[in-house]
Scaffold this active site. Structure first.
Site, short mmCIF file in Angstrom:
data_model
loop_
_atom_site.label_atom_id
_atom_site.label_comp_id
_atom_site.label_asym_id
_atom_site.label_seq_id
_atom_site.Cartn_x
_atom_site.Cartn_y
_atom_site.Cartn_z
N HIS A 18 0.79 -1.04 0.01
CA HIS A 18 0.16 0.04 0.01
C HIS A 18 0.83 1.19 0.18
O HIS A 18 1.83 1.38 0.93
CB HIS A 18 -0.81 0.22 1.27
N ASN A 20 0.64 4.70 0.97
CA ASN A 20 0.87 5.19 2.38
C ASN A 20 1.40 4.34 3.45
O ASN A 20 1.84 5.14 4.42
CB ASN A 20 -0.23 5.98 2.39
N HIS A 69 -1.03 9.83 5.58
CA HIS A 69 -2.03 10.65 4.93
C HIS A 69 -1.83 11.93 4.96
O HIS A 69 -2.07 12.61 4.02
CB HIS A 69 -3.22 10.10 5.31
N THR A 102 -5.81 4.07 -2.26
CA THR A 102 -7.05 4.70 -2.22
C THR A 102 -6.94 5.90 -2.73
O THR A 102 -6.56 6.80 -2.02
CB THR A 102 -7.79 4.50 -0.72
N GLY A 174 -8.82 -1.93 3.94
CA GLY A 174 -9.43 -1.10 4.87
C GLY A 174 -9.67 -2.05 6.12
O GLY A 174 -9.41 -3.34 5.95
N HIS A 201 -8.52 -8.34 0.06
CA HIS A 201 -7.94 -8.60 1.31
C HIS A 201 -9.14 -9.61 2.03
O HIS A 201 -10.31 -9.12 1.91
CB HIS A 201 -8.06 -7.41 2.37
N GLU A 204 -8.49 -11.78 6.93
CA GLU A 204 -7.46 -11.16 7.65
C GLU A 204 -7.42 -11.20 9.11
O GLU A 204 -6.90 -11.34 9.93
CB GLU A 204 -7.35 -9.66 7.25
N ASP A 279 3.38 -5.48 2.37
CA ASP A 279 2.05 -5.23 2.76
C ASP A 279 2.23 -3.48 3.07
O ASP A 279 1.78 -2.79 2.24
CB ASP A 279 1.34 -5.71 3.98
P1 IMP Z 1 -3.22 4.20 0.86
O1 IMP Z 1 -4.30 3.35 0.39
O2 IMP Z 1 -1.94 4.45 -0.07
O3 IMP Z 1 -3.75 5.20 1.69
O4 IMP Z 1 -2.55 3.02 2.06
C1 IMP Z 1 -2.93 3.07 3.37
C2 IMP Z 1 -4.23 2.23 3.42
O5 IMP Z 1 -4.01 0.90 3.10
C3 IMP Z 1 -4.72 2.11 4.75
O6 IMP Z 1 -5.16 3.41 5.37
C4 IMP Z 1 -5.82 0.93 4.58
O7 IMP Z 1 -6.82 1.23 4.21
C5 IMP Z 1 -5.19 0.15 3.65
N1 IMP Z 1 -4.33 -1.02 4.47
C6 IMP Z 1 -2.99 -0.96 4.55
N2 IMP Z 1 -2.63 -2.11 5.29
C7 IMP Z 1 -3.80 -2.95 5.56
C8 IMP Z 1 -3.91 -4.31 5.88
O8 IMP Z 1 -3.15 -4.92 6.48
N3 IMP Z 1 -5.44 -4.46 5.89
C9 IMP Z 1 -6.32 -3.97 5.29
N4 IMP Z 1 -5.91 -2.65 4.86
C10 IMP Z 1 -4.64 -2.33 4.78
ZN ZN Z 2 -2.96 -5.12 2.67
#
Ligand code: IMP
Ligand code: ZN
Length: 337
Positions: A18, A20, A69, A102, A174, A201, A204, A279
Site C-alpha cells: 500500500h 501510504n 496521509h 485509495t 481497509g 483482502h 485477515e 503489505d
Molecule cells: P493508501 O491506500 O495508499 O492510503 O495506503 C494505506 C491504506 O491501505 C490504509 O489506510 C488501509 O486502508 C489500507 N491497508 C494497509 N494495510 C492494510 C491491511 O493490512 N489490511 C487492510 N487494509 C490495509
Molecule cells: Zn494489505
C-alpha cells in the site's frame, strides 16, 4: 555469496504493498520538514515513533496510516512520497511492483487529481528508475462505505479508457472489522467486467462466513488469507486462489503468533500458489528482501525454493504476457548464471 546478500541482490516481485504504508521513517521526516519546516518538533517525534509502537493489534496498526496521509494531501507531497517509495523498492532490487492506493479527496486535491497524480508519477518514475516496472491497483477502502466505493469505481473506469497499461486491478482493503463484504459484490463485479483483476483482502481476521462468501464470489488473488481453514481452505484450493503472505505485517498486527506458525508454511508445503509480500514496509519496518530472508531462515528454503517462489509471483501477477516473460528471464538468469 552469503544467503542474505544473495536474497538482497535477487530480482524480486512485490504484489501487495500500500502506497501510504510504504513510506519509510526517513521519507516521512523529509516530507514533514518540507510541509511544516524544520521546527515542527511534534510531528518529527510522531514520525520517529512511527515504527516504534510495540502494541501488536490490527487496530493499533490502522492508527498509523493518518500520519502518512497527512503528508500526501497535496500533489507535490503525493508525488514525492510515491517517487521515494518506488526508489526504495527499486533499491531493494524489486523489478516488478503492483502498488495499491485509495484515491482520496483532500482540501488540496480531488480524487480524480489524486489518481492522475499517481499515474503521472508512475510514468515519470519509469525514466528515473528504469529497472523497476510499476503497475497500479486502485484500492476500495471498505471502512469508507459504499458510496465512496462507487465514486472510486467510476473514476477508475474513466481512467481505464486511457491508462489500462498501468491500472491492472482493484484492491479491497481497509479495516476488515468495519462493514460487510456483501455491500461490495456488485461494484467488484463491475470491476471484473471492466477487465480489472481482483486482489481482495480476505480472512485477515477470523470471520468464516464472510470468508466463505468472498471465496465463492471469487478473486484473482487473496490478500493475507490468514484465517482460511477447513471448508474455506478447500474452496481456495479448488479454485487455486493465490495467497499473498505478509509475514511481518501479520506478526506485528497480532494476527499470527510467530513466524514459524505462519500459514505460509502449510500453503507452500501443500503446493498452493503463494507469494511473499510486505503489505506496508514503512509501517512494519521491513523490506521484501527482509521478508524473503525471514522466510528462508524460518522455513529452511533452498535457492530452488526461492527461484520457484519468484517465478510463481510472476505467474500470478497482473502483468501482460510479454512483461511476464521479460521478468521471468531476469529471474532465471540470476539463478542460473
Ligand atoms: P493508501 O491506500 O495508499 O492510503 O495506503 C494505506 C491504506 O491501505 C490504509 O489506510 C488501509 O486502508 C489500507 N491497508 C494497509 N494495510 C492494510 C491491511 O493490512 N489490511 C487492510 N487494509 C490495509
Ligand atoms: Zn494489505
Amino acid at each position: 555469496m552469503d544467503m542474505e546478500k544473495f536474497i538482497k541482490n535477487m530480482p524480486k516481485v512485490e504484489l501487495h504493498a500500500h502506497l501510504n504504508g510504504s513510506l519509510s521513517t526517513k521519507t516521512l521526516l523529509e516530507l514533514a520538514t518540507l510541509e511544516y519546516g524544520e521546527t515542527n518538533n511534534e510531528f518529527q517525534t510522531i514520525c520517529r515513533n512511527f515504527q516504534q509502537n510495540q502494541e501488536f493489534s490490527l487496530d493499533e496498526c490502522f492508527k498509523k496510516f493518518p500520519i502518512a496521509h497527512a503528508l500526501t494531501t497535496t500533489k507535490d507531497g503525493l508525488r514525492r512520497a510515491l517517487l521515494s517509495v518506488i526508489r526504495d523498492f527499486s533499491q531493494d532490487n524489486v523489478v516488478y511492483l503492483e502498488l495499491r492506493t485509495t484515491p482520496k479527496s483532500t482540501t488540496k486535491m480531488s480524487k480524480v487529481e489524486y489518481l492522475e497524480t499517481v499515474l503521472e508519477t508512475i510514468r515519470l518514475a519509469d525514466s528515473l528508475y528504469p529497472d523497476i516496472c510499476v503497475k497500479l491497483l486502485p484500492s476500495i477502502d471498505r471502512s469508507k462505505g459504499i458510496e465512496m466505493a462507487k465514486e472510486t469505481m467510476s473514476i477508475v473506469t474513466e481512467a481505464m479508457k486511457t491508462q489500462s497499461d498501468l491500472i491492472k486491478g482493484i484492491d479491497l482493503s481497509g479495516n476488515p472489522a468495519i462493514s460487510s463484504f456483501d455491500e461490495y459484490g456488485k461494484i467488484l463485479s463491475d470491476a471484473k467486467n471492466n477487465n480489472l483483476k481482483l486482489a481482495l483482502h480476505c480472512a485477515e481476521i477470523d470471520n468464516s462466513d464472510e470468508t466463505y462468501k468472498m471465496l465463492q464470489f471469487g478473486m484473482d488473488r487473496c490478500g493475507h488469507g490468514t484465517f482460511i481453514t477447513s471448508q474455506n481452505l478447500n474452496i481456495a484450493k479448488e479454485k487455486q486462489i493465490p495467497i499473498e503472505c505478509c509475514l511481518t505485517s501479520n506478526l506485528k498486527c497480532g494476527t499470527v503468533k510467530s513466524y514459524v506458525e505462519h500459514h505460509f508454511k502449510n500453503l507452500y508445503q501443500s503446493n498452493h500458489p503463494v507469494v511473499l509480500c510486505t503489505d506496508d514496509p514503512g509501517v512494519f519496518d521491513t523490506t521484501l528482501s527482509d521478508e524473503f530472508i525471514i522466510a528462508q531462515k524460518t522455513f529452511n528454503l533452498s535457492t530452488k525454493d526461492l527461484e520457484l517462489l519468484s517465478l510463481k509471483a510472476v505467474d500470478v501477477s497482473f502483468a501482460d504476457s510479454v512483461e511476464k516473460e521479460f521478468i521471468k528471464q531476469k529471474i532465471s538468469k540470476y539463478f542460473n548464471d
